[in-house]
Design a protein around this motif. Structure first.
Motif, mmCIF file in Angstrom:
data_model
loop_
_atom_site.group_PDB
_atom_site.id
_atom_site.type_symbol
_atom_site.label_atom_id
_atom_site.label_comp_id
_atom_site.label_asym_id
_atom_site.label_seq_id
_atom_site.Cartn_x
_atom_site.Cartn_y
_atom_site.Cartn_z
ATOM 1 N N PHE A 3 11.324 0.673 -2.084
ATOM 2 C CA PHE A 3 10.947 -0.437 -1.199
ATOM 3 C C PHE A 3 10.696 -1.696 -2.036
ATOM 4 N N PRO A 4 11.780 -2.400 -2.441
ATOM 5 C CA PRO A 4 11.594 -3.683 -3.137
ATOM 6 C C PRO A 4 10.763 -4.629 -2.273
ATOM 7 N N ASP A 55 0.857 -1.179 0.000
ATOM 8 C CA ASP A 55 0.000 0.000 0.000
ATOM 9 C C ASP A 55 0.897 1.234 0.000
ATOM 10 N N LYS A 56 1.263 1.671 -1.192
ATOM 11 C CA LYS A 56 2.225 2.758 -1.304
ATOM 12 C C LYS A 56 1.687 4.077 -0.746
ATOM 13 N N LYS A 99 6.155 6.491 -8.744
ATOM 14 C CA LYS A 99 6.472 5.832 -10.016
ATOM 15 C C LYS A 99 7.485 4.708 -9.835
ATOM 16 N N TYR A 100 8.487 4.949 -8.994
ATOM 17 C CA TYR A 100 9.566 3.962 -8.803
ATOM 18 C C TYR A 100 9.526 3.412 -7.374
ATOM 19 N N TYR A 101 8.340 3.131 -6.898
ATOM 20 C CA TYR A 101 8.159 2.706 -5.510
ATOM 21 C C TYR A 101 8.979 1.464 -5.184
ATOM 22 N N ASP A 134 21.989 2.451 -8.612
ATOM 23 C CA ASP A 134 21.806 1.748 -9.886
ATOM 24 C C ASP A 134 20.342 1.420 -10.162
ATOM 25 N N THR A 135 19.471 2.326 -9.863
ATOM 26 C CA THR A 135 18.041 2.137 -10.144
ATOM 27 C C THR A 135 17.525 3.296 -10.992
#
Length: 334
Positions: A238-239, A190-191, A232-234, A211-212
């Protein structure tokens, strides 16, 4: 659901008698009795507060001299707003308050009536809110401080006669309680809930996003991460494995014993799965000089949520700011 039954004439007669008895008894009660719900529409909060102030001036004509604040809300849930007033007190020649006094004024047909001072908290309070018939207060560390910090959290409710303490949380208990929905959000991806607990923009250097795509976007924005980038790059921030780790840590630490050391910091630990140890450290008053940073908000505590495995590990850094947890950084090692 309430069931409606057809009453008999005898029942109606008895009800009428009982109603008359109750009305007579109610006429003899004062501020400590809860009147029946008012039929009139609630009055304007400003007008309610002004009526309470007028009543309070009869008790303490100088209550406004050293500053005051108020909350307006329905404490006894009779359909009419009541008023909690917190004001400073001191010597006649004082220019700053040495103590704080709480007065709760209940709305009654004859006008606002103050509850007995003997029923008020015996600590130095700070007003939080009135919600669902409950008065929320913070206990502060220094009554005379211009920028006091909360140490405990209390809830008072109406018992039919006055207000009584219903709930109490220490600062570490509040931290654990506030971490719980955050752990649920990490698990559920739940971002919104997670990002709501962050203050943007973020400094990219405080986050392991090497490196992301998020790192590239942040570099293009001068090293800052705004909310749109984080959404956008959640999964760069938080992988899934990291989010699950935080969810596991928060879940495992709930209910664990809390220990306080000589410095005042409180900690807890829990052995997790696969050789991982989870830890929590709550450090009160991290900025002892109370600098006006953090957007001029008071930082009550620093919170470190850690996960250790062998020589490596990581921790999530949060600040308890005005009763709310905010994620501010993440550290990794190994």
């Amino acid at each position: 659901m309430r069931k409606t039954l057809m009453p008999s004439l005898l029942m109606l007669a008895l009800a009428a008698c009982q109603s008359g008895d109750k009305a007579a008894a109610a006429a003899q009660t004062g501020a400590t009795a809860t009147p029946p719900p008012a039929a009139a529409a609630p009055s304007d909060p400003k007008q309610t507060a002004e009526r309470a102030f007028a009543a309070l001036r009869k008790i303490d004509p100088q209550f406004e001299r050293l500053g005051y604040s108020e909350l307006v809300g329905d404490i006894d849930q009779d359909g009419q707003d009541d008023v909690a007033v917190l004001y400073g007190t001191g010597t006649p020649d004082a220019t700053m308050a040495a103590m704080q006094k709480l007065v709760v004024l209940m709305t009654r047909p004859g006008g606002p009536q103050a509850l007995p001072q003997s029923d008020m908290p015996d600590f130095c309070p700070q007003l939080d809110k009135i919600e669902a018939g409950k008065l929320y207060l913070h206990q502060i560390d220094i009554c005379s401080a211009a920028r006091p910090k909360a140490t405990d959290y209390y809830v008072y409710k109406w018992n039919g006669k006055t207000i009584v303490q219903a709930e109490h949380q220490t600062m570490p208990q509040r931290v654990l309680a506030d971490l719980k929905p955050l752990g649920v959000a990490f698990r559920a991806r739940d971002k919104k809930v997670v990002l709501d607990a962050m203050t943007f923009p973020l400094e990219a250097s405080n986050w392991p996003v090497y490196d992301t795509e998020l790192e590239k976007a942040a570099k293009a924005a001068g090293g800052k991460i705004d909310r749109a980038m984080a959404e956008k790059y959640y999964t760069d921030l938080f992988p899934n494995d990291r989010a699950d780790l935080y969810a596991d840590a928060i879940g495992d630490l709930q209910g664990r014993p809390l220990k306080t050391d000589s410095s005042g910091s409180t900690s807890s630990s829990s052995p997790g799965k696969d050789g991982i140890t989870y830890g929590l450290v709550v450090q009160p008053d991290p900025d002892e000089d109370r600098e006006e940073s953090n957007d001029n908000r008071i930082v009550d505590a620093r919170v470190d949520l850690g996960m250790a495995e062998g020589d490596g590990g990581q921790n999530l850094v949060l600040l308890l700011i005005e009763g709310q947890l905010k994620i501010v950084a993440m550290n990794t090692a190994g």
